[in-house]
Design a protein around this motif. Sequence first.
Motif, PDB file in Angstrom:
ATOM      1  N   ALA A  81     -24.897  14.628  40.181  1.00 25.11           N
ATOM      2  CA  ALA A  81     -24.606  14.863  38.765  1.00 25.11           C
ATOM      3  C   ALA A  81     -25.770  14.426  37.888  1.00 25.11           C
ATOM      4  CB  ALA A  81     -23.324  14.121  38.374  1.00 25.11           C
ATOM      5  N   GLU A  82     -26.367  13.269  38.205  1.00 26.09           N
ATOM      6  CA  GLU A  82     -27.519  12.801  37.433  1.00 26.09           C
ATOM      7  C   GLU A  82     -28.706  13.744  37.585  1.00 26.09           C
ATOM      8  OE1 GLU A  82     -28.292   8.846  38.761  1.00 26.09           O
ATOM      9  OE2 GLU A  82     -26.427   8.076  37.935  1.00 26.09           O
ATOM     10  N   GLY A  83     -28.936  14.230  38.803  1.00 29.67           N
ATOM     11  CA  GLY A  83     -30.033  15.174  39.029  1.00 29.67           C
ATOM     12  C   GLY A  83     -29.846  16.464  38.265  1.00 29.67           C
ATOM     13  N   THR A  84     -28.625  16.950  38.241  1.00 30.74           N
ATOM     14  CA  THR A  84     -28.317  18.158  37.479  1.00 30.74           C
ATOM     15  C   THR A  84     -28.544  17.920  35.994  1.00 30.74           C
ATOM     16  OG1 THR A  84     -26.675  18.761  39.140  1.00 30.74           O
ATOM     17  CG2 THR A  84     -26.519  19.863  37.010  1.00 30.74           C
ATOM     18  N   PHE A  85     -28.134  16.756  35.509  1.00 34.32           N
ATOM     19  CA  PHE A  85     -28.323  16.409  34.106  1.00 34.32           C
ATOM     20  C   PHE A  85     -29.811  16.361  33.753  1.00 34.32           C
ATOM     21  CE2 PHE A  85     -29.134  12.893  31.110  1.00 34.32           C
ATOM     22  CZ  PHE A  85     -28.566  13.435  29.971  1.00 34.32           C
ATOM     23  N   VAL A  86     -30.608  15.682  34.584  1.00 32.65           N
ATOM     24  CA  VAL A  86     -32.041  15.549  34.320  1.00 32.65           C
ATOM     25  C   VAL A  86     -32.722  16.915  34.365  1.00 32.65           C
ATOM     26  CG1 VAL A  86     -34.195  14.605  35.256  1.00 32.65           C
ATOM     27  CG2 VAL A  86     -32.169  13.161  35.079  1.00 32.65           C
ATOM     28  N   THR A  87     -32.334  17.747  35.321  1.00 31.40           N
ATOM     29  CA  THR A  87     -32.907  19.090  35.418  1.00 31.40           C
ATOM     30  C   THR A  87     -32.580  19.908  34.168  1.00 31.40           C
ATOM     31  OG1 THR A  87     -32.720  19.027  37.817  1.00 31.40           O
ATOM     32  CG2 THR A  87     -32.984  21.196  36.804  1.00 31.40           C
ATOM     33  N   GLY A  88     -31.340  19.815  33.724  1.00 31.49           N
ATOM     34  CA  GLY A  88     -30.936  20.527  32.514  1.00 31.49           C
ATOM     35  C   GLY A  88     -31.676  20.036  31.285  1.00 31.49           C
ATOM     36  N   ARG A 135     -24.758  12.890  29.385  1.00 29.28           N
ATOM     37  CA  ARG A 135     -24.966  12.116  30.612  1.00 29.28           C
ATOM     38  C   ARG A 135     -23.643  12.029  31.372  1.00 29.28           C
ATOM     39  NH1 ARG A 135     -28.930   9.373  32.380  1.00 29.28           N
ATOM     40  NH2 ARG A 135     -30.039   9.369  30.411  1.00 29.28           N
ATOM     41  N   PRO A 136     -23.664  12.322  32.663  1.00 26.24           N
ATOM     42  CA  PRO A 136     -22.417  12.321  33.430  1.00 26.24           C
ATOM     43  C   PRO A 136     -21.873  10.911  33.634  1.00 26.24           C
ATOM     44  CG  PRO A 136     -24.291  12.678  34.888  1.00 26.24           C
ATOM     45  CD  PRO A 136     -24.821  12.690  33.478  1.00 26.24           C
TER      46      PRO A 136
END
Length: 80
Positions: free
Chosen positions: A21-28, A38-39
């Motif tokens: 979830a954090e990786g997806t957030f940072v990528t977005g 932030r998740p």
Amino acid sequence: MHGHAWSDVEYLLAVIADRVAEGTFVTGRGAQMKGLHRPKPVPRPGDEHKGRIGDRAGRSAEDVIAYLDTFKPDRSAAAG
């Protein structure tokens, strides 16, 4: 092991889910996507009270306020 139903496997899965979830957030965010938040991490057993400052120990809100008021500075002494 930890006093509840989760094993190390469940903890590892929760950590993996949090990191994905954090990786997806940072990528977005890197792609400048709007409206991302932030998740929140997967709740773990025993975390129900995490971040909680305290409770009233069965006292009423008025009793707590009266107690906290005893710590207010005396304005008449500050005035000089």
